[in-house]
Scaffold this active site. Structure first.
Site, short mmCIF file in Angstrom:
data_model
loop_
_atom_site.label_atom_id
_atom_site.label_comp_id
_atom_site.label_asym_id
_atom_site.label_seq_id
_atom_site.Cartn_x
_atom_site.Cartn_y
_atom_site.Cartn_z
N GLU A 35 -9.53 -1.27 4.83
CA GLU A 35 -10.16 -0.88 6.09
C GLU A 35 -11.45 -1.69 6.29
OE1 GLU A 35 -8.80 0.96 8.23
OE2 GLU A 35 -7.94 2.82 7.44
N ASN B 156 -7.96 -2.09 14.00
CA ASN B 156 -9.36 -2.23 13.55
C ASN B 156 -9.51 -3.39 12.56
OD1 ASN B 156 -8.18 -1.27 11.24
ND2 ASN B 156 -9.39 0.60 11.10
N HIS C 17 -7.64 -3.95 9.81
CA HIS C 17 -7.26 -3.72 8.41
C HIS C 17 -5.98 -4.47 8.05
CE1 HIS C 17 -4.80 0.02 9.65
NE2 HIS C 17 -3.95 -0.70 8.95
N ASP D 138 0.83 -1.20 0.00
CA ASP D 138 0.00 0.00 0.00
C ASP D 138 0.87 1.26 0.00
OD1 ASP D 138 0.95 0.05 2.65
OD2 ASP D 138 -0.95 -0.62 3.49
#
Ligand code: GLP
Length: 239
Positions: free
Chosen positions: A138, A131, A133, A67
């Site tokens: 996400e 979270n 991801h 990413d």
């Protein structure tokens, strides 16, 4: 799914390095997917040590970052800047999505094509956000999601505030390989360390799979190793 639990961050770095070097030893021109974040920093430093000691040779290896932020290329918090600082080993090539492409959607789709043209990822190394991801997929990311532009959550932006200098300086969007792209890797090494990851690791590994925890989709992969330190594994009930 293999789950390996090691004592601490040092042991995790050592074991992850073993696995990465083994892939390079088996296949000289191996292709790796690599993450940023705090978790891989000790791994990259151990990798650097072994390369300098002549125990591991990555000169045939091509690596792809999984990413990047959509940010000004000069920004100190880009993943490009991260790799320049932390991954100090000679590779055949390190490919990253551009931080400021003129057409971001097209650019990241072309980047995923480049991964495929390179023969796909032999080993994709990943970390997990608190979270759930993976890369920048996400919560809400579906199993069939592909490389794309994503809106970053506040939680993820907070985690990167220090590398950009302030929360306000963290870009709102990023570029990521999708879940379906990551699942095409021949093998996956998922790393997590620290007590702050214990809850999300347990949800990713043991709760029903759902886009609410994107890392849970990785359970569909036939060759995945979860490499955890004891603190990150503390809330697993079945392992
Ligand atoms: C970042 C990266 C991910 C990384 C994750 C966990 O947002 N985009 O690739 O795996 O956060 O980071 P850390 O290891 O710092 O917890």
């Amino acid at each position: 799914m293999a789950i390996e639990i090691v004592a601490d961050v040092t042991a995790l770095a050592s074991r992850a390095t073993d696995l990465i070097c083994a892939v390079a030893a088996r296949k000289h021109q191996a292709v790796l997917g690599l993450p940023t974040g705090a978790t891989p920093i000790p791994v990259y430093s151990e990798l650097g040590r072994r390369v300098r000691d002549g125990i591991c040779d990555l000169r045939g290896v091509s690596a792809f970052a999984v990413d990047e932020f959509l940010a000004s290329a000069e920004s100190p918090g880009t993943n490009a800047a991260f790799f320049e600082t932390h991954l100090r080993v000679p590779l055949r090539a390190l490919h990253l999505p551009e931080a400021a492409p003129s057409d971001p959607e097209r650019h990241i789709a072309a980047f995923a094509d480049e991964v495929r043209r390179a023969g796909g990822l032999d080993l994709c190394v990943l970390g997990i956000g608190t979270n759930g991801h993976i890369a920048f997929n996400e919560p809400g990311s579906e199993r069939d999601s592909r490389a794309r532009v994503v809106q970053l959550t506040l939680e993820s932006r907070r985690a990167h505030a220090s590398s950009f200098g302030a929360l306000d300086a963290v870009p709102p969007r990023g570029l990521t390989l999708g879940i379906a792209d990551l699942l095409e890797s021949r093998a996956i090494l998922m790393m997590a360390s620290g007590a702050h990851k214990a809850e999300i690791v347990a949800r990713a590994v043991e709760s029903p799979q759902s886009s609410a925890v994107p890392a849970s989709w990785l359970r569909d992969h036939g060759d995945i190793t979860w490499l955890l330190d004891e603190a990150a594994a503390a809330m697993l009930t079945q392992h």
